[in-house]
Design a protein around this motif. Structure first.
Motif, PDB file in Angstrom:
ATOM      1  N   ARG A   1       0.856  -1.198   0.000  1.00 27.96           N
ATOM      2  CA  ARG A   1       0.000   0.000   0.000  1.00 27.96           C
ATOM      3  C   ARG A   1       0.887   1.241   0.000  1.00 27.96           C
TER       4      ARG A   1
ATOM      5  N   GLU B   1       0.424   5.548   0.273  1.00 28.33           N
ATOM      6  CA  GLU B   1      -0.405   6.739   0.475  1.00 28.33           C
ATOM      7  C   GLU B   1       0.469   7.968   0.276  1.00 28.33           C
TER       8      GLU B   1
ATOM      9  N   ASN C   1      -3.357  15.290  -0.245  1.00 26.09           N
ATOM     10  CA  ASN C   1      -4.448  14.716  -1.038  1.00 26.09           C
ATOM     11  C   ASN C   1      -4.310  14.996  -2.522  1.00 26.09           C
TER      12      ASN C   1
END
Length: 287
Positions: free
Chosen positions: A67, A69, A73
């Motif tokens: 994963r 991230e 954003n």
């Protein structure tokens, strides 16, 4: 040293570009069977992950989940002013030549190639971080499989001691077994003496004696137990050899049961089969 095929590892890393997390899970499987769940941006790492697994593991179903991230954003945005000025000049020329042409709005100008610079994370650096994190997770997984393998080996060794105890019990019972065999031979001889010729009678007695002789089975059981113990200490994958030895142990236990002439021997044979089955279940998890 026996290694289990069951283990789990999770590693996390915070980088300038974002956070990475990798999980490795392995369970028993006849062959090495890797499965990968990777972000699309890191999909090209799969061949390297696969090769690393092949170099360290021989068997097991391994699930790898990665994963990523990114920090923030949205990707950083900036306008290429020179590119925008060149586009404005070109639009001015179009307006002069074709006055009725519809001019684009601001959002359309931003969509023009090269005007808007979308600066995302440095994926080359992220990939290097992901490779290092995968290697750490793989090291941890292998260490976990080794620790679990030691526990399995200890359980198997306990049952090997119990198997040897049953073999010793049958040896202890041998005088009783031989006496019971002698009685059965005499009873059988009296029953068939009148029915058979002397040569046939002798052959029947030899057959009965061979049927009750379990020395060979006991010797093979002892030999197989010693080989199982030796294999548990060998480097590299040993699961398949151990599985074969369980088949051989079970074959001798079955033969011992079929040759039994006293109830105590039958009980020993049953206990042997129970112990062998318990070992076989543990061996299914050994690489």
């Amino acid at each position: 040293m026996a290694h289990s095929m069951t283990a789990f590892s999770r590693q996390d890393s915070d980088t300038a570009a974002g956070s990475l997390q990798i999980e490795l899970r392995s369970v028993n499987q006849r062959y090495l069977e890797p499965h990968f769940r990777l972000p699309e941006a890191l999909r090209d790492l799969e061949p390297m992950f696969r090769e690393a697994l092949r170099n360290r593991l021989a068997r097991g179903k391994v699930e790898c989940t990665l994963r990523f991230e990114p920090t923030g954003n949205e990707a950083a945005l900036s306008v290429d002013r020179r590119r925008l000025a060149a586009l404005a000049t070109a639009l001015g020329e179009v307006r002069e030549s074709v006055p009725e042409a519809t001019m684009p709005d601001a959002l359309s100008l931003l969509d023009h190639p090269g005007v808007l610079d979308r600066r995302g994370p440095d994926m080359a650096a992220v990939k290097q971080e992901a490779l290092a994190l995968f290697q750490a997770a793989l090291d941890d997984l292998v260490a976990g499989r080794a620790r679990e393998g030691e526990k399995l080996a200890a359980l198997i060794r306990e049952r090997l001691i119990a198997v040897n105890a049953q073999v010793a019990e049958v040896h202890r019972l041998m005088p009783h077994i031989l006496e019971r065999q002698r009685v059965q031979l005499l009873e059988r001889m009296e029953a068939i003496r009148a029915e058979l010729e002397p040569q046939r009678l002798e052959a029947e007695l030899v057959l009965l004696a061979q049927k009750a002789d379990v020395d060979e089975e006991l010797d093979r059981l002892t030999t197989h137990v010693a080989e199982v113990a030796r294999q548990l200490g060998q480097p590299g994958p040993v699961g398949r050899r151990l599985d074969f030895l369980m088949q051989e142990l079970n074959r001798e236990a079955n033969t011992l049961s079929s040759k039994s002439v006293v109830a105590a021997t039958t009980r020993c044979a049953v206990e042997l089969k129970v112990l062998i089955e318990q070992m076989r279940e543990q061996i299914q998890n050994i690489e």
